[in-house]
Design an enzyme around this catalytic site. Structure first.
Site, PDB file in Angstrom:
ATOM      1  N   TRP A   1       2.971  22.743   4.745  1.00  0.00           N
ATOM      2  CA  TRP A   1       2.699  21.360   4.372  1.00  0.00           C
ATOM      3  C   TRP A   1       2.904  20.573   5.639  1.00  0.00           C
ATOM      4  O   TRP A   1       4.028  20.438   6.125  1.00  0.00           O
ATOM      5  CB  TRP A   1       3.659  20.934   3.264  1.00  0.00           C
ATOM      6  CG  TRP A   1       3.203  19.727   2.553  1.00  0.00           C
ATOM      7  CD1 TRP A   1       2.214  19.650   1.620  1.00  0.00           C
ATOM      8  CD2 TRP A   1       3.697  18.409   2.729  1.00  0.00           C
ATOM      9  NE1 TRP A   1       2.071  18.361   1.208  1.00  0.00           N
ATOM     10  CE2 TRP A   1       2.963  17.573   1.859  1.00  0.00           C
ATOM     11  CE3 TRP A   1       4.683  17.842   3.523  1.00  0.00           C
ATOM     12  CZ2 TRP A   1       3.169  16.214   1.768  1.00  0.00           C
ATOM     13  CZ3 TRP A   1       4.902  16.481   3.429  1.00  0.00           C
ATOM     14  CH2 TRP A   1       4.152  15.680   2.558  1.00  0.00           C
TER      15      TRP A   1
ATOM     16  N   GLU B   1      10.964  -2.047  -9.693  1.00  0.00           N
ATOM     17  CA  GLU B   1      10.823  -0.592  -9.640  1.00  0.00           C
ATOM     18  C   GLU B   1      11.548   0.060 -10.820  1.00  0.00           C
ATOM     19  O   GLU B   1      11.043   1.025 -11.410  1.00  0.00           O
ATOM     20  CB  GLU B   1      11.352  -0.079  -8.286  1.00  0.00           C
ATOM     21  CG  GLU B   1      11.344   1.432  -8.084  1.00  0.00           C
ATOM     22  CD  GLU B   1       9.980   2.091  -8.173  1.00  0.00           C
ATOM     23  OE1 GLU B   1       8.954   1.404  -8.258  1.00  0.00           O
ATOM     24  OE2 GLU B   1       9.943   3.338  -8.205  1.00  0.00           O
TER      25      GLU B   1
ATOM     26  N   GLU C   1       6.806   3.945 -17.054  1.00  0.00           N
ATOM     27  CA  GLU C   1       5.961   5.088 -16.709  1.00  0.00           C
ATOM     28  C   GLU C   1       6.329   6.333 -17.515  1.00  0.00           C
ATOM     29  O   GLU C   1       5.453   7.036 -17.997  1.00  0.00           O
ATOM     30  CB  GLU C   1       6.122   5.441 -15.220  1.00  0.00           C
ATOM     31  CG  GLU C   1       5.318   4.589 -14.266  1.00  0.00           C
ATOM     32  CD  GLU C   1       5.515   5.022 -12.809  1.00  0.00           C
ATOM     33  OE1 GLU C   1       4.517   5.143 -12.104  1.00  0.00           O
ATOM     34  OE2 GLU C   1       6.672   5.232 -12.373  1.00  0.00           O
TER      35      GLU C   1
ATOM     36  N   HIS D   1      12.786 -19.131 -16.853  1.00  0.00           N
ATOM     37  CA  HIS D   1      11.412 -19.639 -16.933  1.00  0.00           C
ATOM     38  C   HIS D   1      10.537 -18.755 -17.815  1.00  0.00           C
ATOM     39  O   HIS D   1       9.321 -18.734 -17.652  1.00  0.00           O
ATOM     40  CB  HIS D   1      10.817 -19.759 -15.528  1.00  0.00           C
ATOM     41  CG  HIS D   1      11.584 -20.696 -14.656  1.00  0.00           C
ATOM     42  ND1 HIS D   1      11.628 -22.055 -14.865  1.00  0.00           N
ATOM     43  CD2 HIS D   1      12.403 -20.462 -13.593  1.00  0.00           C
ATOM     44  CE1 HIS D   1      12.403 -22.620 -13.957  1.00  0.00           C
ATOM     45  NE2 HIS D   1      12.900 -21.675 -13.185  1.00  0.00           N
TER      46      HIS D   1
ATOM     47  N   LYS E   1      -1.034  11.153 -10.309  1.00  0.00           N
ATOM     48  CA  LYS E   1      -0.206  11.113  -9.094  1.00  0.00           C
ATOM     49  C   LYS E   1      -0.932  10.383  -7.973  1.00  0.00           C
ATOM     50  O   LYS E   1      -0.332   9.662  -7.189  1.00  0.00           O
ATOM     51  CB  LYS E   1       0.116  12.551  -8.680  1.00  0.00           C
ATOM     52  CG  LYS E   1       1.049  12.663  -7.500  1.00  0.00           C
ATOM     53  CD  LYS E   1       2.464  12.381  -7.913  1.00  0.00           C
ATOM     54  CE  LYS E   1       3.380  12.151  -6.735  1.00  0.00           C
ATOM     55  NZ  LYS E   1       4.480  11.241  -7.070  1.00  0.00           N
TER      56      LYS E   1
HETATM   57  C1  G6P Z   1      -0.071   6.060  -8.679  1.00  0.00           C
HETATM   58  C2  G6P Z   1       1.227   6.828  -8.757  1.00  0.00           C
HETATM   59  C3  G6P Z   1       2.384   5.944  -8.288  1.00  0.00           C
HETATM   60  C4  G6P Z   1       2.128   5.416  -6.892  1.00  0.00           C
HETATM   61  C5  G6P Z   1       0.771   4.697  -6.811  1.00  0.00           C
HETATM   62  C6  G6P Z   1       0.389   4.428  -5.369  1.00  0.00           C
HETATM   63  O1  G6P Z   1      -0.056   5.022  -9.609  1.00  0.00           O
HETATM   64  O2  G6P Z   1       1.452   7.264 -10.074  1.00  0.00           O
HETATM   65  O3  G6P Z   1       3.592   6.687  -8.285  1.00  0.00           O
HETATM   66  O4  G6P Z   1       3.144   4.538  -6.517  1.00  0.00           O
HETATM   67  O5  G6P Z   1      -0.263   5.523  -7.363  1.00  0.00           O
HETATM   68  O6  G6P Z   1       0.196   5.652  -4.735  1.00  0.00           O
HETATM   69  P1  G6P Z   1       0.348   5.925  -3.202  1.00  0.00           P
HETATM   70  O7  G6P Z   1       0.036   7.395  -3.033  1.00  0.00           O
HETATM   71  O8  G6P Z   1      -0.663   5.052  -2.500  1.00  0.00           O
HETATM   72  O9  G6P Z   1       1.730   5.580  -2.805  1.00  0.00           O
END
Ligand code: G6P
Length: 610
Positions: free
Chosen positions: A74, A483, A490, A506, A605
């Site tokens: 990787w 977050e 989620e 508000h 993802k």
């Molecule tokens: C999707 C994933 C999130 C992530 C977002 C942005 O919604 O489920 O976990 O934060 O995409 O993805 P990135 O790869 O650009 O950070």
């Protein structure tokens, strides 16, 4: 990050190696390879992309033999390509490696001066050259490996094969996992248990600073520092293959939460010098001018990465005296925000493939902006569309809900803000050195916070059937409130809203009632008193409260129904620390509800469509 498997015995091992690598596929990789020795002849096969490519190469052009090593890579140094895939070879030596060699450039230049020619862009290849050099000087394989690894700084688990030393593998470890598999007449070595679980359950976990000499007759361990013998202690692993993939955890998300101390170490490794009080980011040399002279500064991102960008704003304002606009990429790309030649656009993306973020930076670049990215995947589309990239080195993240990708983005943003502060002459030495000190302490602090799930379980037991929750914080913990709410919705499908605590009156306060719990991020910082007032407002309306508070500050827990302590840390690293309770809370709520934690419904993802 990457995957390692090695075999010595009497069976032809190409299939054993490929099968072991298949068991590590879940970890993510972008190239793979094996090297085997047969009657003193070393041969290797490597292929970019999926293992199927390696398998088809092996069927067209087979190699086999009773001693071998395999690797799934990787990318961390050098793009995903056959020439950068492991094993790396020099003469009779082949090496596979997980981790990052911090001082590889210095070693490479020293060896180049001695006439060594390198074929890859990797940090790993220097190891093969070092071992070969010591073998040429007459040292036995184990000693040659020991002398080589003594030169290495950083993190590694390696396995070395030598065509001239039959039926032997030498492995060594520093801050990257390595396990030996013990069987009758055979020896196995791997980075992770699943790779060898089909062959043996008798395993020995190698400690940092220890090397192993693996032969079919058995393995011996030596301390790298002084070659002293180390006792080999085996244990029987009873994990199922699925459990083994998750490192014994129930879900990948939990495994990845627990990996954060290592992941953050990897982000900052080699980039901080405490002695010189400097941040070293040579990958940003190409954009040095843009960092020092900025007209407009935009951070563009989606989802969790956008929250990391919001934490970044506080860091850039305090450390670099510059105030970025933090933008949702899906909005920014359709706006006509002012962009000129002095505009800096910073894309934050775990995957490097998010369609909106990619489109936003392409457009900005087309209009003259300098584009910098923070990304976890080497040579993904966003890094390729950027002028420079700061990689987070978090390792592949499997769980859809982002955890270690988020905290490593925040750590990378902190490094970048310090670097920019220094470049712009906006930061004094005391602040720089205090922040560097705080950052290097973060991994150990996180380690101490992970393990005791009791407060999360208590809350989850009581509230996993809630239908709505609020998350509140101020200052640099406002993004953490967002977050925390995002993580919860989620994976547990509970409606949750994150809010700046000062905004509560508000709107969100209208939602407060006995069935709607509120989570307050209220450590001992400049906002403590204000957040506490907001908390009182919720309590006065009968709302149940969970408070994240600073350990020892018992005053903070007087009004709360549930309390989660965090260690006292300097305020700029608080978001990194508070990420842990947000993640663990969401995780335990979802686990109690019995949802599909790692693959929540309707989510992906990597979102490569608009
Ligand atoms: C999707 C994933 C999130 C992530 C977002 C942005 O919604 O489920 O976990 O934060 O995409 O993805 P990135 O790869 O650009 O950070």
């Amino acid at each position: 990050m990457c995957g390692i498997v090695g075999y010595v015995g009497d069976r032809p091992c190409a299939d054993i190696l490929v099968d072991g690598l298949k068991r590590l596929e879940y970890r993510g990789y972008d190239s793979a390879g094996i090297a085997v020795v047969n009657e003193g002849v070393l041969d290797k096969r490597r292929a970019e992309g999926k293992l199927a490519n390696l398998v088809s190469l092996l069927s067209d052009d087979p190699v086999d033999g009773p001693t071998g090593i395999g690797h799934t890579r990787w990318a961390t140094h050098g793009r995903p390509a056959e020439r950068n895939a492991h094993p790396h070879r020099k003469g009779s030596i082949a090496v596979v490696h997980n981790g990052i060699i911090e001082n590889h450039l210095a070693i490479k230049s020293e060896l180049s001066d001695q006439g060594h020619v390198f074929k890859s862009e990797t940090d790993t290849e220097v190891i093969a050259h070092l071992v070969w050099k010591h073998r040429e000087a007459g040292h036995a394989l184990a000693e040659a490996v020991r002398m080589s690894v003594l030169r290495l700084e950083g993190a590694y688990s390696i396995v070395v094969l030598d065509a001239d030393t039959p039926n032997t593998l030498v492995a060594a470890r520093l801050a990257s996992p390595l396990v030996l598999g013990v069987a009758d007449g055979e020896g196995f070595v791997a980075s992770d248990i699943p790779a060898i679980l089909a062959h043996t359950r008798e395993m020995a976990f190698i400690d940092d600073g220890v090397m192993a000499i693996v032969t079919p007759e058995g393995s011996t361990l030596r301390r790298i520092e002084d070659d002293a013998p180390v006792e080999l202690k085996t244990q029987t692993v009873t994990w199922s293959p699925a459990m083994a993939e998750k490192g014994g955890h129930k879900h990948f998300m939990l495994k990845e939460i627990c990996e954060q101390p290592d992941a953050i170490s990897n982000t900052i490794r080699g980039r901080i010098s405490l002695e010189r009080s400097t941040v070293e980011l040579p990958e940003l040399d190409a954009v040095a001018d843009a960092l020092s002279d900025v007209s407009h500064f935009y951070i563009v991102a989606c989802g969790t990465s956008w929250h990391a960008g919001m934490v970044g704003r506080y860091l850039f304002e305090e450390l670099a005296k510059v105030s970025p606009h933090v933008e949702l990429a899906s909005e920014f790309r359709y706006r006509r925000a002012p962009i000129d030649k002095k505009t800096l656009v910073l894309a934050v993306s775990q995957s490097g493939e998010t369609a909106d973020t990619l489109a936003a930076i392409k457009d900005a670049r087309g209009r003259g902006a300098t584009v910098l990215s923070i990304c976890n995947v080497i040579e993904a589309s966003i890094p390729r569309a950027s002028h420079a990239t700061l990689y987070t080195h978090a390792g592949p993240e499997i769980s859809v809900a982002s955890t270690k990708a988020f905290t490593t983005q925040v750590a990378a943003l902190h490094l970048l803000a310090l670097h920019m502060g220094a470049t712009r002459g906006a930061i004094d030495e005391a602040t720089l050195s205090a922040d560097l000190d705080a950052l290097v302490r973060v991994p150990a602090i996180l380690e101490s916070m992970i393990g005791d799930d009791t407060p999360y379980m208590e809350f989850a037991r009581a509230w996993h059937e809630a239908t709505s929750m609020l998350f509140l914080g101020r200052g640099n913990l406002f993004p953490l409130a967002l977050e925390g709410a995002l993580k919860l919705k989620e994976i547990s499908y509970i409606h949750a809203e994150g809010y700046a605590a000062g905004e509560m009156k508000h709107g969100p306060i209208a939602l407060v009632e006995e069935t709607v719990p509120s989570v307050f991020l209220n450590p001992r910082d400049d906002h403590f008193g204000k957040v506490r007032s907001n908390l009182q407002e919720v309590k006065a309306r009968g709302g149940p409260v969970l408070t994240v508070y600073t350990e020892g500050h018992e005053d903070a827990t007087r009004l709360t129904d549930f309390a989660i302590p965090i260690p006292e840390v300097p305020h700029r690293v608080l978001p990194l620390i508070c990420a842990i309770p947000m993640q663990l809370l969401a995780y335990h709520m979802a686990d109690f509800k019995g949802t599909d934690v790692d693959q929540p419904r309707n989510l992906a993802k990597s979102v490569t469509v608009e």
